[in-house]
Design a protein around this motif. Structure first.
Motif, PDB file in Angstrom:
ATOM      1  N   THR A   1       5.202 -10.373  -7.112  1.00  0.00           N
ATOM      2  CA  THR A   1       4.515 -11.085  -6.046  1.00  0.00           C
ATOM      3  C   THR A   1       3.873 -10.083  -5.095  1.00  0.00           C
ATOM      4  O   THR A   1       4.430  -9.023  -4.856  1.00  0.00           O
ATOM      5  N   GLY A   2       2.727 -10.426  -4.587  1.00  0.00           N
ATOM      6  CA  GLY A   2       2.140  -9.631  -3.519  1.00  0.00           C
ATOM      7  C   GLY A   2       2.156 -10.487  -2.263  1.00  0.00           C
ATOM      8  O   GLY A   2       1.641 -11.599  -2.270  1.00  0.00           O
ATOM      9  N   TYR A   3       2.776  -9.981  -1.227  1.00  0.00           N
ATOM     10  CA  TYR A   3       2.892 -10.775   0.002  1.00  0.00           C
ATOM     11  C   TYR A   3       2.207 -10.036   1.132  1.00  0.00           C
ATOM     12  O   TYR A   3       2.579  -8.932   1.483  1.00  0.00           O
ATOM     13  N   MET A   4       1.177 -10.654   1.677  1.00  0.00           N
ATOM     14  CA  MET A   4       0.478 -10.038   2.795  1.00  0.00           C
ATOM     15  C   MET A   4       0.938 -10.740   4.064  1.00  0.00           C
ATOM     16  O   MET A   4       0.726 -11.934   4.245  1.00  0.00           O
ATOM     17  N   THR A   5       1.594  -9.982   4.930  1.00  0.00           N
ATOM     18  CA  THR A   5       2.197 -10.595   6.107  1.00  0.00           C
ATOM     19  C   THR A   5       1.140 -10.999   7.121  1.00  0.00           C
ATOM     20  O   THR A   5       0.019 -10.492   7.115  1.00  0.00           O
ATOM     21  N   GLN A   6       1.538 -11.889   7.999  1.00  0.00           N
ATOM     22  CA  GLN A   6       0.607 -12.397   9.005  1.00  0.00           C
ATOM     23  C   GLN A   6       0.131 -11.273   9.919  1.00  0.00           C
ATOM     24  O   GLN A   6      -1.050 -11.124  10.176  1.00  0.00           O
ATOM     25  N   ARG A   7       1.099 -10.477  10.378  1.00  0.00           N
ATOM     26  CA  ARG A   7       0.733  -9.305  11.186  1.00  0.00           C
ATOM     27  C   ARG A   7       0.551  -8.131  10.242  1.00  0.00           C
ATOM     28  O   ARG A   7       1.282  -7.996   9.272  1.00  0.00           O
ATOM     29  N   PHE A   8      -0.394  -7.269  10.547  1.00  0.00           N
ATOM     30  CA  PHE A   8      -0.584  -6.065   9.735  1.00  0.00           C
ATOM     31  C   PHE A   8       0.735  -5.299   9.704  1.00  0.00           C
ATOM     32  O   PHE A   8       1.278  -4.950  10.747  1.00  0.00           O
ATOM     33  N   SER A   9       1.269  -5.075   8.521  1.00  0.00           N
ATOM     34  CA  SER A   9       2.601  -4.473   8.499  1.00  0.00           C
ATOM     35  C   SER A   9       2.638  -3.233   7.611  1.00  0.00           C
ATOM     36  O   SER A   9       3.661  -2.909   7.034  1.00  0.00           O
ATOM     37  N   PHE A  10       1.491  -2.554   7.532  1.00  0.00           N
ATOM     38  CA  PHE A  10       1.544  -1.251   6.886  1.00  0.00           C
ATOM     39  C   PHE A  10       1.796  -0.211   7.958  1.00  0.00           C
ATOM     40  O   PHE A  10       1.887  -0.539   9.137  1.00  0.00           O
ATOM     41  N   TRP A  11       1.942   1.026   7.534  1.00  0.00           N
ATOM     42  CA  TRP A  11       2.430   2.022   8.473  1.00  0.00           C
ATOM     43  C   TRP A  11       1.253   2.687   9.182  1.00  0.00           C
ATOM     44  O   TRP A  11       0.492   3.428   8.556  1.00  0.00           O
ATOM     45  N   SER A  12       1.134   2.404  10.469  1.00  0.00           N
ATOM     46  CA  SER A  12      -0.042   2.880  11.204  1.00  0.00           C
ATOM     47  C   SER A  12      -0.033   4.382  11.384  1.00  0.00           C
ATOM     48  O   SER A  12      -1.068   4.978  11.611  1.00  0.00           O
ATOM     49  N   ASP A  13       1.150   4.992  11.288  1.00  0.00           N
ATOM     50  CA  ASP A  13       1.192   6.446  11.458  1.00  0.00           C
ATOM     51  C   ASP A  13       1.054   7.173  10.125  1.00  0.00           C
ATOM     52  O   ASP A  13       1.323   8.359  10.041  1.00  0.00           O
ATOM     53  N   LEU A  21      -7.406  -3.347   3.489  1.00  0.00           N
ATOM     54  CA  LEU A  21      -6.412  -2.373   3.023  1.00  0.00           C
ATOM     55  C   LEU A  21      -5.142  -3.106   2.593  1.00  0.00           C
ATOM     56  O   LEU A  21      -4.584  -2.843   1.522  1.00  0.00           O
ATOM     57  N   ALA A  22      -4.706  -4.043   3.430  1.00  0.00           N
ATOM     58  CA  ALA A  22      -3.473  -4.764   3.116  1.00  0.00           C
ATOM     59  C   ALA A  22      -3.629  -5.534   1.812  1.00  0.00           C
ATOM     60  O   ALA A  22      -2.736  -5.514   0.957  1.00  0.00           O
ATOM     61  N   LEU A  23      -4.785  -6.181   1.637  1.00  0.00           N
ATOM     62  CA  LEU A  23      -4.986  -6.944   0.405  1.00  0.00           C
ATOM     63  C   LEU A  23      -4.968  -6.005  -0.803  1.00  0.00           C
ATOM     64  O   LEU A  23      -4.339  -6.298  -1.821  1.00  0.00           O
ATOM     65  N   ALA A  24      -5.643  -4.874  -0.665  1.00  0.00           N
ATOM     66  CA  ALA A  24      -5.658  -3.924  -1.776  1.00  0.00           C
ATOM     67  C   ALA A  24      -4.237  -3.463  -2.074  1.00  0.00           C
ATOM     68  O   ALA A  24      -3.830  -3.349  -3.235  1.00  0.00           O
ATOM     69  N   ALA A  25      -3.461  -3.211  -1.019  1.00  0.00           N
ATOM     70  CA  ALA A  25      -2.116  -2.688  -1.224  1.00  0.00           C
ATOM     71  C   ALA A  25      -1.211  -3.712  -1.899  1.00  0.00           C
ATOM     72  O   ALA A  25      -0.406  -3.355  -2.754  1.00  0.00           O
ATOM     73  N   VAL A  26      -1.356  -4.981  -1.532  1.00  0.00           N
ATOM     74  CA  VAL A  26      -0.445  -5.955  -2.137  1.00  0.00           C
ATOM     75  C   VAL A  26      -0.918  -6.433  -3.510  1.00  0.00           C
ATOM     76  O   VAL A  26      -0.201  -7.173  -4.174  1.00  0.00           O
ATOM     77  N   THR A  27      -2.116  -6.019  -3.913  1.00  0.00           N
ATOM     78  CA  THR A  27      -2.559  -6.427  -5.250  1.00  0.00           C
ATOM     79  C   THR A  27      -2.574  -5.258  -6.231  1.00  0.00           C
ATOM     80  O   THR A  27      -2.877  -5.438  -7.402  1.00  0.00           O
ATOM     81  N   MET A  28      -2.217  -4.076  -5.752  1.00  0.00           N
ATOM     82  CA  MET A  28      -2.303  -2.888  -6.605  1.00  0.00           C
ATOM     83  C   MET A  28      -1.426  -3.003  -7.853  1.00  0.00           C
ATOM     84  O   MET A  28      -1.749  -2.463  -8.890  1.00  0.00           O
ATOM     85  N   HIS A  29      -0.309  -3.673  -7.723  1.00  0.00           N
ATOM     86  CA  HIS A  29       0.599  -3.765  -8.871  1.00  0.00           C
ATOM     87  C   HIS A  29       0.318  -5.002  -9.722  1.00  0.00           C
ATOM     88  O   HIS A  29       1.151  -5.398 -10.536  1.00  0.00           O
ATOM     89  N   ASN A  30      -0.875  -5.585  -9.554  1.00  0.00           N
ATOM     90  CA  ASN A  30      -1.252  -6.752 -10.346  1.00  0.00           C
ATOM     91  C   ASN A  30      -0.225  -7.861 -10.342  1.00  0.00           C
ATOM     92  O   ASN A  30       0.276  -8.255 -11.390  1.00  0.00           O
ATOM     93  N   PRO A  31       0.079  -8.385  -9.175  1.00  0.00           N
ATOM     94  CA  PRO A  31       1.099  -9.430  -9.114  1.00  0.00           C
ATOM     95  C   PRO A  31       0.595 -10.715  -9.766  1.00  0.00           C
ATOM     96  O   PRO A  31      -0.607 -10.922  -9.897  1.00  0.00           O
ATOM     97  N   LYS A  32       1.535 -11.543 -10.177  1.00  0.00           N
ATOM     98  CA  LYS A  32       1.138 -12.828 -10.754  1.00  0.00           C
ATOM     99  C   LYS A  32       0.843 -13.824  -9.645  1.00  0.00           C
ATOM    100  O   LYS A  32       0.085 -14.758  -9.829  1.00  0.00           O
ATOM    101  N   LEU A  33       1.521 -13.599  -8.484  1.00  0.00           N
ATOM    102  CA  LEU A  33       1.364 -14.543  -7.376  1.00  0.00           C
ATOM    103  C   LEU A  33       1.024 -13.776  -6.110  1.00  0.00           C
ATOM    104  O   LEU A  33       1.638 -12.759  -5.802  1.00  0.00           O
ATOM    105  N   LEU A  34       0.025 -14.272  -5.401  1.00  0.00           N
ATOM    106  CA  LEU A  34      -0.353 -13.669  -4.122  1.00  0.00           C
ATOM    107  C   LEU A  34      -0.037 -14.642  -3.007  1.00  0.00           C
ATOM    108  O   LEU A  34      -0.469 -15.797  -3.047  1.00  0.00           O
TER     109      LEU A  34
END
Ligand SMILES: Nc1ncnc2c1ncn2[C@@H]1O[C@H](COP(=O)(O)OP(=O)(O)O)[C@@H](O)[C@H]1O
Ligand SMILES: [Mg+2]
Lengths: 379, 310
Positions: free
Chosen positions: B81-93, B144-157
Motif C-alpha cells: 500500500t502507498g499511503y500519502m498522509t494529509q499533512r506532508f510527512s516526509f523529512w524536511s531536514d 514528491l510525496a506521491l512519487a515516494a509512496v508510489t515508488m514501490h508500485n503498490p497495489k493500493l494507493l
C-alpha cells in the motif's frame, strides 16, 4: 524470502536516515561533542588542581642518614612541606582531624636496619582524604619520590637493594574518605556521566521528534518493524558513544595523567554494555514522552539520581541502605565500578562480571519494556 | 470477502475516549477503481483511511485490505500500500533525494540509486534533488510525496486530501497523474473536499459525523437527492440569503462565487418563496443541482459540520 536480510536492509535504511539528520542538526551534533569536552574541562580541571606544598607532619622513631634522605626527598618533590615533627604517635590523628596537616609520615624504629636486610619495611602515610583531589597526587607519587631519593644512597654494597623491586613499602591510610575518590576517580567517572547524559537525552528525543514533526505516521505506514526502527535509530548513537569514549580516555591519559593499569578490552566491553543500556533507556523515554521537552525532563529525572546515587558524587558505601539499593539498579553505578576497577585497580574479568551482568539485566528489562510500548499503530 | 475487492471493511467503528470518530462504516471497493472519499472536516475520513491501512486498530468492525486482515496483517498491507498522509510527512531536514533513498531502502527496492534517479527524472526534480524537502512549495511537496509512496508500485494507493492547499494547475496535474496510475492497475482511494475532484472519481463515498451518508456515482447521487435548485445572479444577490433562509420549501441557501443557490425538494413551495423575494437587480433561473448542492443538503440532513481539528 530471506527475512534476516530484509530486516538488515531496513535497519540500514533507518540508520542512514538518522546519520543524515544527525549531520544536519548542527546544534545536537555540536552538543554531542561539546558536552564531553566542556564537562571534562570543568570537572576535570576545576577539581584536578595539582596542589603542592601540603603541610606534613613526621613521626620518626629513628634518625638515620637513610631516613633523612627520605624526608628531604619528600620535601624536594614539592608535594610535601614538612612543617612539624611529632614525637607522640597518638597526636597524629589529632593533627589530621584538626586539619593542621594534610599528611603524617611515620617511619618506625628499625626501618633502616630492616631496609638493609632486605625485609621491605613499611613507611606509613596517613592522609586527610576528605578533599581527595588535594591528597591524591601526593599519595600516588610517594613511592616514586622515595625510591628515587633512595637511589643515591643505595650504592656500593647496597646496590643490590636498589635493583630489587622496591626495598620498602608505602602504606597509605586515607582517612575520612574510605573510598578515596580522587581525581583519578573523577575523570573515569566522567566517562560514565557524560555517556549517560548525552546518550539518554539524544535517543530520548529520537522518536518524539518524529511524533512532533508528524513524520511518525509516515514511518509507521512503511514496512519497518519496531525492533528494526529501534536498531537503526540507536546504531548511530553507538558510534557517537564510541567517539565520546575515545575523546574522554585520550583526555584522561594526556590531559589528566590518569593511570590505566587494566586491560583495555575489558573497559571497552563495559563501555559497550553501558552504552546499550543508556540507549535502550533513552529509546524507552522517547516512546513515553509526548514532546521533546518531556523527553528532556525524563532524562533529567533519571540523570540526577544517577549522578547522586551511583558513587560518582558521594562514596557509595557512605550512603544509607535504601540509597545503595537504588544505586545498585542504576547502570552508572556498575559502570563506575568497571571503569575504576579496570583503569585504576587492574581488576580481572571475574571481578567485573557482577557489574556486567547487572548492566545487561537492566538493558534487557528496558528493551522488553520498549518493545511492549512501541506503538505499531497511531493510537 | 471477495478476492477482487481491494478494500472490504464492515462496520468500522473508532472511538477516541467517548468521542466516536468513525461510526459503522462499510466500504466494498473493487480493484482498479478510483474512489473519492468526501465529507466535511472532522467527518472521519482520515481515521477510516488509517484503519484501512492498519495504522489504527478499529474499536469495532473488521475487514480486509488487499485480502489481508486489517487487524492482524498490517505488516503485509503496508508492503503493498502507498499511503500519502494529509499533512506532508516526509523529512524536511533531508534532501529530496535522501527522502526517496530512504523510502526505496525501506521497501528494499533494488538498485536504490537507479530507481531514485528514475523517480527524480519523472518528477522533473533531477536538478533540485539536493534541496531540502522542507524548502519545496506546497505543490512540489505533494508531488514528491506521491512519487515516494508510489515508488514501490503498490497495489493500493490511499491519498488523504492530497490536493489541499495546492494551486489549480497543480491540482489538475495531480489528478492526471492519479488517473495514469489507475490505468497502470493501481486502486486509488482519494479523500478530498473539492467537489470538482469528486466528479473525476469513478465513485464517491460521502461521510458525515463518522457515518457513511451516501455512496455512488456522481450523477446518481445528484439525482437521488431530488433537489430543485434556483440560481440567482445580479447586484442585489448579496442581501438575499438572509431573507430566503427559513422560507417555506427552502432547505438550504448557499453562495457559489457571486451566485446564490437556493435548493429544496418541494418545487412549488421553493418557487413561491423565490418569487416572493424577487427584485429588479437579481435574475433567477432554475439549474441542475450540483454535487455540492446535493452535499450541502446531505450535510444539513446529517447534522452540523463537526470540524474540530485542522
Ligand atoms: N487521535 C485522535 N484522538 C482524538 N480524537 C481524534 C483523533 N483523531 C481524530 N480525532 C477526531 O475524530 C474526528 C474525525 O477526524 P478525522 O478522521 O481526522 O476527520 P477528517 O479526516 O474527515 O477531517 C474528529 O472530530 C477528530 O477530532
Ligand atoms: Mg482528514
Amino acid at each position: 524470502m530471506t527475512g534476516a536480510r530484509a530486516s538488515l536492509s531496513r535497519i540500514w535504511a533507518v540508520f542512514m536516515k538518522e546519520l543524515v539528520q544527525m549531520r544536519r542538526d548542527r546544534l545536537t551534533f555540536g552538543m554531542m561533542f561539546g558536552i564531553p569536552i566542556v564537562q571534562l574541562i570543568l570537572f576535570g580541571f576545576a577539581i584536578n588542581t595539582d596542589p603542592r606544598n601540603l603541610p606534613t607532619a613526621v613521626h620518626l622513631e629513628e634518625q638515620t642518614p637513610i631516613v633523612r634522605t627520605i624526608l628531604s626527598g619528600l620535601e624536594v618533590s614539592g608535594y610535601y612541606d614538612i612543617v612539624m615533627e611529632t614525637p607522640d604517635p597518638r597526636e597524629t590523628a589529632d593533627l589530621l582531624a584538626r586539619g593542621e596537616v594534610a599528611f603524617v609520615v611515620s617511619i618506625p624504629a628499625g626501618f633502616t636496619e630492616r631496609l638493609i636486610r632486605g625485609d621491605r619495611p613499611q613507611i606509613l602515610i596517613e592522609a586527610d582524604a576528605s578533599d581527595p583531589a588535594a591528597a591524591s597526587n601526593a599519595i600516588a607519587r610517594a613511592e616514586a619520590i622515595i625510591s628515587s631519593a633512595l637511589r643515591l644512597d643505595l650504592r656500593g654494597p647496597l646496590e643490590n637493594l636498589a635493583a630489587r623491586r622496591q626495598p620498602f613499602e608505602v602504606v597509605v591510610h586515607a582517612k575520612y574518605n574510605p573510598e578515596g575518590i580522587t581525581q583519578y576517580n573523577i575523570v573515569p567517572g566522567l566517562l560514565g556521566v557524560i555517556l549517560t547524559m548525552t546518550l539518554v537525552m539524544i535517543t530520548g528525543m529520537a522518536m518524539t521528534r518524529e511524533v512532533e514533526r508528524g513524520t511518525m505516521e509516515n514511518l509507521l505506514a512503511m514496512p519497518a518493524r519496531p525492533l528494526e526502527v529501534m536498531a537503526g535509530k540507536i546504531a548511530p548513537y553507538v558510534l557517537i558513544g564510541g567517539i565520546q569514549t575515545v575523546v574522554i580516555l585520550t583526555a584522561a591519559r594526556f590531559l589528566f595523567d590518569v593511570p590505566f593499569v587494566g586491560a583495555l578490552w575489558m573497559l571497552l566491553l563495559g563501555v559497550a554494555v553501558f552504552v546499550l543500556a543508556n540507549l535502550a533507556l533513552g529509546f524507552t523515554f522517547s516512546t513515553i514522552a509526548q514532546s521533546q521537552m518531556q523527553a528532556m525532563q525524563l532524562t533529567f529525572f533519571f540523570f540526577l539520581p544517577s549522578l547522586l546515587l551511583s558513587g560518582f558524587m558521594f562514596p557509595f558505601r557512605g550512603m544509607p541502605g535504601w540509597a545503595q539499593a537504588i544505586g545498585e539498579t542504576l547502570p552508572l553505578t556498575h559502570f563506575l565500578r568497571i571503569v575504576r576497577g579496570v583503569m585504576l585497580k587492574g581488576a580481572d574479568f571475574t571481578q567485573l562480571l557482577t557489574s556486567l551482568l547487572a548492566m545487561s539485566t537492566f538493558t534487557l528489562v528496558v528493551i522488553g519494556i520498549v518493545m511492549a510500548r512501541y506503538r505499531r499503530t497511531l493510537d | 470477502m471477495t478476492a477482487d475487492l481491494a478494500i472490504d471493511v464492515r462496520g468500522l467503528v473508532k472511538r477516541f475516549g467517548d468521542k466516536t470518530a468513525v461510526d459503522g462504516v462499510d466500504i466494498q471497493m473493487p480493484r482498479g477503481a478510483v474512489w473519492g472519499f468526501l465529507g466535511p472536516n472532522g467527518s472521519g475520513k482520515t481515521t477510516t483511511i488509517r484503519m484501512i491501512c492498519g495504522l489504527l486498530k478499529p474499536t469495532e468492525g473488521e475487514g480486509s485490505c488487499l485480502g489481508y486482515d486489517i487487524a492482524r496483517e498490517a505488516g503485509r498491507i503496508k508492503k503493498q500500500t502507498g499511503y500519502m498522509t494529509q499533512r506532508f510527512s516526509f523529512w524536511s531536514d533531508m534532501t529530496i533525494r535522501e527522502n526517496l533513498e530512504f523510502v526505496a531502502r525501506l521497501y528494499q527496492l533494488d538498485p536504490v540509486g537507479r530507481i531514485v534517479d528514475a523517480t527524480l527524472e519523472s518528477l522533473g526534480l533531477t536538478q533540485r534533488q539536493r534541496q531540502l524537502a522542507g524548502a519545496l512549495s506546497g505543490g512540489w511537496k505533494q508531488r514528491l510525496a506521491l512519487a515516494a509512496v508510489t515508488m514501490h508500485n503498490p497495489k493500493l494507493l490511499l491519498l488523504d486530501e492530497p490536493t489541499a492547499g495546492v494551486d489549480p494547475q497543480a491540482r489538475r496535474d495531480f489528478w492526471d497523474e492519479i488517473h495514469r496510475l489507475s490505468t497502470e492497475g493501481m486502486t486509488v482511494l482519494v479523500s478530498t473536499h473539492y467537489m470538482d475532484e469528486a466528479e473525476r472519481c469513478d465513485r464517491i463515498v460521502y461521510l458525515a459525523n463518522g457515518k457513511k451518508v451516501v455512496e455512488g456515482r456522481v450523477p446518481a447521487i445528484i439525482e437521488r437527492s431530488n433537489l430543485v435548485t434556483f440560481k440567482g445572479e445580479g447586484e442585489g444577490v448579496r442581501q438575499l440569503a438572509g431573507r430566503l433562509k427559513g422560507k417555506p420549501g427552502v432547505e438550504h441557501v448557499a453562495y457559489f462565487g457571486s451566485a446564490l443557490h437556493v435548493s429544496g425538494t418541494d418545487r412549488d413551495k421553493i418557487e413561491q418563496s423565490v418569487l416572493a423575494a424577487r427584485s429588479d437587480d437579481v435574475e433567477w433561473r432554475e439549474v441542475r443541482a450540483s454535487l455540492e448542492d446535493a452535499f450541502i443538503a446531505l450535510m444539513a440532513g446529517a447534522g452540523a459540520d463537526t470540524r474540530v481539528h485542522a
